[in-house]
Write an enzyme that holds these catalytic residues in place. Structure first.
Site, PDB file in Angstrom:
ATOM      1  N   SER A  70       0.823  -1.214   0.000  1.00  0.00           N
ATOM      2  CA  SER A  70       0.000   0.000   0.000  1.00  0.00           C
ATOM      3  C   SER A  70       0.856   1.264   0.000  1.00  0.00           C
ATOM      4  O   SER A  70       1.993   1.272   0.467  1.00  0.00           O
ATOM      5  CB  SER A  70      -0.903   0.019   1.231  1.00  0.00           C
TER       6      SER A  70
HETATM    7  N1  SAH Z   1      -0.516  -4.535   4.107  1.00  0.00           N
HETATM    8  C1  SAH Z   1       0.118  -4.950   2.888  1.00  0.00           C
HETATM    9  C2  SAH Z   1      -0.740  -4.627   1.696  1.00  0.00           C
HETATM   10  C3  SAH Z   1      -1.327  -5.857   1.176  1.00  0.00           C
HETATM   11  S1  SAH Z   1      -2.482  -5.723  -0.144  1.00  0.00           S
HETATM   12  C4  SAH Z   1       1.505  -4.368   2.722  1.00  0.00           C
HETATM   13  O1  SAH Z   1       1.881  -3.477   3.501  1.00  0.00           O
HETATM   14  O2  SAH Z   1       2.240  -4.842   1.849  1.00  0.00           O
HETATM   15  C5  SAH Z   1      -3.785  -6.708   0.526  1.00  0.00           C
HETATM   16  C6  SAH Z   1      -3.470  -8.142   0.838  1.00  0.00           C
HETATM   17  O3  SAH Z   1      -4.659  -8.739   1.325  1.00  0.00           O
HETATM   18  C7  SAH Z   1      -3.024  -8.984  -0.351  1.00  0.00           C
HETATM   19  O4  SAH Z   1      -1.773  -9.535  -0.077  1.00  0.00           O
HETATM   20  C8  SAH Z   1      -4.117 -10.069  -0.457  1.00  0.00           C
HETATM   21  O5  SAH Z   1      -3.603 -11.324  -0.838  1.00  0.00           O
HETATM   22  C9  SAH Z   1      -4.646 -10.096   0.957  1.00  0.00           C
HETATM   23  N2  SAH Z   1      -5.993 -10.644   1.122  1.00  0.00           N
HETATM   24  C10 SAH Z   1      -7.091 -10.477   0.346  1.00  0.00           C
HETATM   25  N3  SAH Z   1      -8.129 -11.175   0.871  1.00  0.00           N
HETATM   26  C11 SAH Z   1      -7.666 -11.795   1.998  1.00  0.00           C
HETATM   27  C12 SAH Z   1      -8.250 -12.652   2.984  1.00  0.00           C
HETATM   28  N4  SAH Z   1      -9.530 -13.027   2.936  1.00  0.00           N
HETATM   29  N5  SAH Z   1      -7.464 -13.086   3.995  1.00  0.00           N
HETATM   30  C13 SAH Z   1      -6.169 -12.732   4.073  1.00  0.00           C
HETATM   31  N6  SAH Z   1      -5.565 -11.927   3.187  1.00  0.00           N
HETATM   32  C14 SAH Z   1      -6.302 -11.457   2.163  1.00  0.00           C
END
Ligand code: SAH
Length: 223
Positions: free
Chosen positions: A62
Site C-alpha cells: 500500500s
Molecule cells: N498490508 C500490505 C498490503 C497488502 S495488499 C503491505 O503493507 O504490503 C492486501 C493483501 O490482502 C493482499 O496480499 C491479499 O492477498 C490479501 N488478502 C485479500 N483477501 C484476503 C483474505 N480473505 N485473507 C487474508 N488476506 C487477504
C-alpha cells in the site's frame, strides 16, 4: 545516512505529516522501517514513491499514506494485541509491530506470507505471527483483539472480525461504497453485534482510497 534514509525522511515529512498524519508514534515507526526491504529489487528505486507498488500475485504494497492512516485510525498506545488482515509484503505488519505489543497477521497467499515472514525475521520483529488463512474469518483462537487492521476492501464489515474485536476496540477497514472504497473506523460498543443492522458498533469514515478486494467467505467471492 544512506540515500534510502533520506528518502524515508522526506516521505514522512511530505507525504505524511504535511497531509495530516499527526500521531507521533506512527510517524516515528514510518521513519524507522526500511520500506525498500519490502519490495522487489526491481522496485527499490521507487520504494518511497507516493503510491502502491506490485509485490507479485496481483497484489500491492500500500501507499505509505494509507498505511499511516490505517495505523493512526487504530489509535494504538503500545500495549495492544492487534489482528491484521492482508499481510502482503509485511510492511504494514512491521509498522504495527512497533506500535503494539503483539500482532497476528493473516494472509491468504502462501508465497506472500512466506516472504513477509522472512523479511520480518530479518528485522527482528519477534512480536509478530504471520499465518496463512482466510482472514475474513479472523483468528478466533487468539481473540479478542484490541484492534483490527484490514488492508483490502470488504463489501461489508465481516461478522467474524466484529465478533473478535474487544468491546471499545477499533477496526480500520476499507468498505466498498457506491463511488469508491471508503477507509472506515468501526468501534465496537456492545457485546451483540450485527453487520446488517449496524447494531453494536459505531462507524466513522476517514477517506476514500483504492485497495485490492478482500476475498473470502465473509468478503468478496474469488473468481
Ligand atoms: N498490508 C500490505 C498490503 C497488502 S495488499 C503491505 O503493507 O504490503 C492486501 C493483501 O490482502 C493482499 O496480499 C491479499 O492477498 C490479501 N488478502 C485479500 N483477501 C484476503 C483474505 N480473505 N485473507 C487474508 N488476506 C487477504
Amino acid at each position: 545516512m544512506t540515500d534510502f534514509d533520506r528518502q524515508r525522511e522526506r516521505m514522512v515529512e511530505r507525504q505524511l505529516r504535511r497531509r495530516g498524519i499527526a500521531d507521533e508514534r506512527v510517524l516515528e515507526a514510518m521513519a524507522e522501517v526500511p520500506r525498500e526491504r519490502f519490495v522487489d529489487e526491481l522496485y527499490q528505486r521507487r520504494a518511497y514513491a507516493d503510491g502502491a507498488l506490485p509485490i507479485g500475485d496481483g497484489q500491492t504494497i500500500s501507499q505509505p499514506w494509507v498505511v499511516a492512516a490505517i495505523c493512526e485510525g487504530l489509535g494504538l498506545s503500545g500495549d495492544e494485541r492487534v489482528l491484521e488482515i492482508g499481510t502482503g509484503s509485511g510492511y504494514s505488519t512491521a509498522i504495527l509491530a512497533r506500535l503494539a505489543r503483539e500482532v497476528v497477521s493473516v494472509e491468504r497467499i502462501e508465497a506472500l506470507a512466506a516472504a513477509a515472514r522472512r523479511r520480518l525475521q530479518e528485522l527482528a520483529a519477534d512480536n509478530v505471527e504471520v499465518r496463512v488463512a482466510d482472514g475474513t474469518l479472523g483468528a478466533s483462537d487468539q481473540a479478542p483483539f484490541d484492534a483490527i487492521a484490514v488492508h483490502a476492501t470488504a463489501p461489508a464489515p465481516p461478522r467474524s472480525l466484529l465478533e473478535q474485536l474487544a468491546i471499545g476496540g477499533r477496526m480500520v477497514i476499507p468498505l466498498s461504497e457506491r463511488r469508491a472504497d471508503m477507509l472506515t473506523v468501526l468501534t465496537r460498543t456492545a457485546s451483540a453485534v450485527d453487520p446488517e443492522t449496524g447494531a453494536g458498533f459505531s462507524s466513522l469514515r476517514i477517506a476514500p482510497c483504492r485497495f485490492v478486494p478482500l476475498l473470502g467467505e465473509q468478503g468478496f467471492e474469488s473468481e
